[in-house]
Scaffold this motif. Structure first.
Motif, mmCIF file in Angstrom:
data_model
loop_
_atom_site.group_PDB
_atom_site.id
_atom_site.type_symbol
_atom_site.label_atom_id
_atom_site.label_comp_id
_atom_site.label_asym_id
_atom_site.label_seq_id
_atom_site.Cartn_x
_atom_site.Cartn_y
_atom_site.Cartn_z
ATOM 1 N N ASP A 173 -6.509 -34.202 30.162
ATOM 2 C CA ASP A 173 -5.790 -33.146 29.461
ATOM 3 C C ASP A 173 -6.527 -31.819 29.630
ATOM 4 O O ASP A 173 -7.560 -31.744 30.295
ATOM 5 N N ALA A 174 -5.984 -30.767 29.027
ATOM 6 C CA ALA A 174 -6.553 -29.426 29.201
ATOM 7 C C ALA A 174 -7.986 -29.364 28.676
ATOM 8 O O ALA A 174 -8.858 -28.733 29.286
ATOM 9 N N GLU A 175 -8.249 -30.016 27.548
ATOM 10 C CA GLU A 175 -9.594 -29.999 26.983
ATOM 11 C C GLU A 175 -10.585 -30.682 27.917
ATOM 12 O O GLU A 175 -11.696 -30.180 28.153
ATOM 13 N N THR A 176 -10.193 -31.812 28.468
ATOM 14 C CA THR A 176 -11.053 -32.530 29.399
ATOM 15 C C THR A 176 -11.286 -31.706 30.660
ATOM 16 O O THR A 176 -12.409 -31.622 31.177
ATOM 17 N N ALA A 224 -11.302 -28.506 30.897
ATOM 18 C CA ALA A 224 -12.226 -27.414 30.588
ATOM 19 C C ALA A 224 -13.675 -27.895 30.573
ATOM 20 O O ALA A 224 -14.593 -27.148 30.948
ATOM 21 N N LEU A 225 -13.890 -29.138 30.173
ATOM 22 C CA LEU A 225 -15.250 -29.671 30.116
ATOM 23 C C LEU A 225 -15.847 -29.887 31.502
ATOM 24 O O LEU A 225 -17.062 -29.799 31.679
ATOM 25 N N ILE A 226 -15.014 -30.177 32.488
ATOM 26 C CA ILE A 226 -15.540 -30.435 33.832
ATOM 27 C C ILE A 226 -15.522 -29.185 34.709
ATOM 28 O O ILE A 226 -16.118 -29.183 35.787
ATOM 29 N N ARG A 227 -14.873 -28.146 34.258
ATOM 30 C CA ARG A 227 -14.723 -26.929 35.065
ATOM 31 C C ARG A 227 -16.058 -26.320 35.512
ATOM 32 O O ARG A 227 -16.152 -25.784 36.626
ATOM 33 N N PRO A 228 -17.119 -26.344 34.680
ATOM 34 C CA PRO A 228 -18.368 -25.704 35.097
ATOM 35 C C PRO A 228 -18.948 -26.219 36.415
ATOM 36 O O PRO A 228 -19.650 -25.465 37.102
#
Length: 198
Positions: free
Chosen positions: A119-122, A124-128
């Motif tokens: 999902d979007a939250e997940t 965002a967590l891997i984006r870095p």
């Protein structure tokens, strides 16, 4: 089983994540049950439920753990005065992380568990991890090591090359370790020359 103490949490989480990853890699998604994962880790299913909520939560944690390990590999790469060398070092760190965690790699970049969609939250967590690559490319462009280009677009292409090579290597399609390393180095040498525009 009570929720593990803080000092125990990460160790048990890692054991369960790795147990789930090994089952998924060896037997496919049908083998990925809370009972099987708990048995592989030598704990009760209650531990899985307490830590992850349910099977879906476990799969999400497996997915995130793969990226956490990749982020740690990137963070360990020192910054030098040579932006291209630093970019290549990130590539080697990516390869090393994939080889160290083959049981999580397919879940990170494929869809071996059809029911799992980050999902979007997940996301965002891997984006870095991808942002680290974009920043390294931007530095190469800014310092004149690469011809002018949009860093994000270049990073997508570099990521695709790295992913393709790792996927082939993990399937044994690049030969032994030395041969695979040769393919990796030569492919990136060609790409770096092209990006330099010289």
């Amino acid at each position: 089983m009570a929720r593990p103490r803080n000092r125990d949490y990460e160790e048990l989480r890692r054991e369960l994540v790795d147990a789930g990853g090994r089952l998924l890699a060896a037997e496919g998604p049908a083998a990925l049950s809370t009972r099987r994962v708990a048995g592989e880790a030598g704990v009760s299913t209650t531990a899985v439920y307490n830590l992850f909520g349910d099977k879906a939560g476990l799969v999400r944690e497996m997915f995130l753990a793969g990226f956490e390990r990749l982020a740690a590999a990137f963070a360990a790469v020192p910054r030098t005065g040579d932006p291209v060398a630093d970019l290549l070092a990130l590539g080697r760190a990516y390869r090393a992380s994939a080889l160290a965690n083959p049981h999580l790699y397919e879940l990170m970049f494929g869809r071996p568990v059809p029911q799992f969609q980050p999902d979007a939250e997940t996301g965002a967590l891997i984006r870095p991890t991808f942002d680290t690559l974009v920043a390294a490319v931007a530095r190469c462009v800014e310092e004149g090591a690469f011809a002018p280009a949009e860093p994000h677009d270049v990073a997508v292409k570099i990521n695709a090359l790295a992913h393709g090579l790792c996927s082939l290597e993990l399937r044994g399609a690049l030969g032994g370790t030395d041969e695979a390393r040769h393919h990796w180095d030569s492919a990136f040498e060609i790409m770096m020359r092209g990006l330099a525009g010289r």
